[in-house]
Write an enzyme that holds these catalytic residues in place. Structure first.
Site, PDB file in Angstrom:
ATOM      1  N   HIS A   1       5.987  -8.680   2.145  1.00 27.46           N
ATOM      2  CA  HIS A   1       7.338  -8.429   1.617  1.00 27.46           C
ATOM      3  C   HIS A   1       8.356  -9.313   2.335  1.00 27.46           C
ATOM      4  O   HIS A   1       9.233  -9.905   1.715  1.00 27.46           O
ATOM      5  CB  HIS A   1       7.760  -6.964   1.852  1.00 27.46           C
ATOM      6  CG  HIS A   1       6.956  -5.935   1.119  1.00 27.46           C
ATOM      7  ND1 HIS A   1       6.375  -4.859   1.751  1.00 27.46           N
ATOM      8  CD2 HIS A   1       6.667  -5.800  -0.201  1.00 27.46           C
ATOM      9  CE1 HIS A   1       5.759  -4.103   0.861  1.00 27.46           C
ATOM     10  NE2 HIS A   1       5.908  -4.650  -0.338  1.00 27.46           N
TER      11      HIS A   1
ATOM     12  N   LYS B   1       5.606  10.590  -6.026  1.00 26.22           N
ATOM     13  CA  LYS B   1       4.614  10.286  -4.984  1.00 26.22           C
ATOM     14  C   LYS B   1       5.121  10.830  -3.650  1.00 26.22           C
ATOM     15  O   LYS B   1       6.309  10.877  -3.399  1.00 26.22           O
ATOM     16  CB  LYS B   1       4.462   8.775  -4.838  1.00 26.22           C
ATOM     17  CG  LYS B   1       3.574   8.149  -5.877  1.00 26.22           C
ATOM     18  CD  LYS B   1       3.129   6.771  -5.395  1.00 26.22           C
ATOM     19  CE  LYS B   1       3.578   5.667  -6.311  1.00 26.22           C
ATOM     20  NZ  LYS B   1       3.441   4.338  -5.744  1.00 26.22           N
TER      21      LYS B   1
ATOM     22  N   ARG C   1       0.911 -11.597  -5.933  1.00 28.69           N
ATOM     23  CA  ARG C   1      -0.178 -11.911  -5.001  1.00 28.69           C
ATOM     24  C   ARG C   1      -1.359 -12.532  -5.728  1.00 28.69           C
ATOM     25  O   ARG C   1      -1.791 -13.619  -5.431  1.00 28.69           O
ATOM     26  CB  ARG C   1      -0.646 -10.643  -4.273  1.00 28.69           C
ATOM     27  CG  ARG C   1       0.331 -10.155  -3.228  1.00 28.69           C
ATOM     28  CD  ARG C   1       0.033  -8.756  -2.788  1.00 28.69           C
ATOM     29  NE  ARG C   1       0.099  -7.844  -3.924  1.00 28.69           N
ATOM     30  CZ  ARG C   1       0.090  -6.532  -3.846  1.00 28.69           C
ATOM     31  NH1 ARG C   1      -0.032  -5.960  -2.676  1.00 28.69           N
ATOM     32  NH2 ARG C   1       0.183  -5.779  -4.921  1.00 28.69           N
TER      33      ARG C   1
ATOM     34  N   SER D   1       0.913  -2.451   1.158  1.00 30.76           N
ATOM     35  CA  SER D   1       1.273  -1.314   2.011  1.00 30.76           C
ATOM     36  C   SER D   1       0.113  -0.327   2.091  1.00 30.76           C
ATOM     37  O   SER D   1      -0.151   0.260   3.150  1.00 30.76           O
ATOM     38  CB  SER D   1       2.510  -0.604   1.451  1.00 30.76           C
ATOM     39  OG  SER D   1       3.605  -1.469   1.422  1.00 30.76           O
TER      40      SER D   1
HETATM   41  O1  PNS Z   1       6.530  -1.782  -4.620  1.00 27.99           O
HETATM   42  P1  PNS Z   1       6.222  -1.312  -6.009  1.00 27.99           P
HETATM   43  O2  PNS Z   1       5.742   0.114  -5.962  1.00 27.99           O
HETATM   44  O3  PNS Z   1       5.265  -2.236  -6.713  1.00 27.99           O
HETATM   45  O4  PNS Z   1       7.616  -1.334  -6.834  1.00 27.99           O
HETATM   46  C1  PNS Z   1       7.676  -0.866  -8.155  1.00 27.99           C
HETATM   47  C2  PNS Z   1       9.136  -0.743  -8.645  1.00 27.99           C
HETATM   48  C3  PNS Z   1       9.960   0.072  -7.671  1.00 27.99           C
HETATM   49  C4  PNS Z   1       9.737  -2.125  -8.767  1.00 27.99           C
HETATM   50  C5  PNS Z   1       9.107  -0.071 -10.051  1.00 27.99           C
HETATM   51  O5  PNS Z   1       8.331   1.095  -9.967  1.00 27.99           O
HETATM   52  C6  PNS Z   1      10.486   0.305 -10.583  1.00 27.99           C
HETATM   53  O6  PNS Z   1      11.294  -0.549 -10.878  1.00 27.99           O
HETATM   54  N1  PNS Z   1      10.748   1.625 -10.692  1.00 27.99           N
HETATM   55  C7  PNS Z   1      12.025   2.156 -11.158  1.00 27.99           C
HETATM   56  C8  PNS Z   1      11.893   2.801 -12.540  1.00 27.99           C
HETATM   57  C9  PNS Z   1      11.991   1.764 -13.658  1.00 27.99           C
HETATM   58  O7  PNS Z   1      12.982   1.089 -13.801  1.00 27.99           O
HETATM   59  N2  PNS Z   1      10.907   1.645 -14.443  1.00 27.99           N
HETATM   60  C10 PNS Z   1      10.847   0.656 -15.523  1.00 27.99           C
HETATM   61  C11 PNS Z   1      10.267  -0.668 -15.072  1.00 27.99           C
HETATM   62  S1  PNS Z   1       8.619  -0.495 -14.379  1.00 27.99           S
END
Ligand code: PNS
Length: 161
Positions: free
Chosen positions: A18, A42, A91, A129
């Site tokens: 990150h 979660k 990645r 993570s």
């Molecule tokens: O680190 P991660 O878990 O891969 O991040 C995922 C994240 C936070 C970018 C994604 O879950 C997110 O944007 N969540 C907010 C809800 C949302 O907007 N959902 C629609 C797009 S996935």
């Protein structure tokens, strides 16, 4: 015109992968807001305040990085910060499908917001993570995978001496 990018994620906890993506983003965008998702479904290892603090400690020396948290839809958060770009790290091909899906739905909801992908440094292509937590929980060495203050936080959380 200034360009503000939002680097969203769960960051449970932040890893060197990150940090690499965010640091490189600071050389491209005027300002980078690292936005930690408050995910109520979660149960994270580190609560939202802890995840934000670990990120703040990582970016103390960066004048154009802000650390924040958000709830709900990412596009709404990006708009509320007057930002116009979402930054994500890629990645391996395994990331592609999820990223394509979320980018498409985000674009459908707000076509003014652009998603910008950066390939992770090769040395971090296996890093996540979850992997870090798995290793730390089983008393493995996470040196070089996370910054030292995160390593300490993991040791405290898992009672590793
Ligand atoms: O680190 P991660 O878990 O891969 O991040 C995922 C994240 C936070 C970018 C994604 O879950 C997110 O944007 N969540 C907010 C809800 C949302 O907007 N959902 C629609 C797009 S996935």
């Amino acid at each position: 015109m200034t360009t503000t990018a939002v680097a969203p994620g769960s960051f449970d906890p932040v890893t060197n992968g990150h940090l690499d993506i965010i640091e490189r983003s600071t050389r491209i965008f005027d300002k980078v807001i690292v936005a930690v998702l408050i995910n109520r479904n979660k149960t994270p290892l580190f609560n939202i305040e802890e995840r934000v603090e670990l990120l703040q400690d990582s970016f103390r020396d960066f004048s154009n990085v802000e650390v924040d948290s958000f709830d709900g839809l990412l596009v709404n958060y990006v708009r509320s910060k007057n930002a116009n770009v979402i930054v994500r790290g890629l990645r391996a091909v395994t990331d592609f499908e999820y990223e394509m899906q979320s980018t498409s739905i985000n674009r459908k909801m707000d076509k003014e917001i652009e998603t910008f992908f950066m390939m992770t440094n090769n040395q971090y292509s296996y890093l996540s993570s979850s992997i870090v937590k798995e290793v730390a929980k089983n008393k493995g060495d996470v040196n070089g995978l996370v910054p030292p203050h995160v390593e300490d936080a993991l040791k405290r959380r898992y009672n590793v001496t």
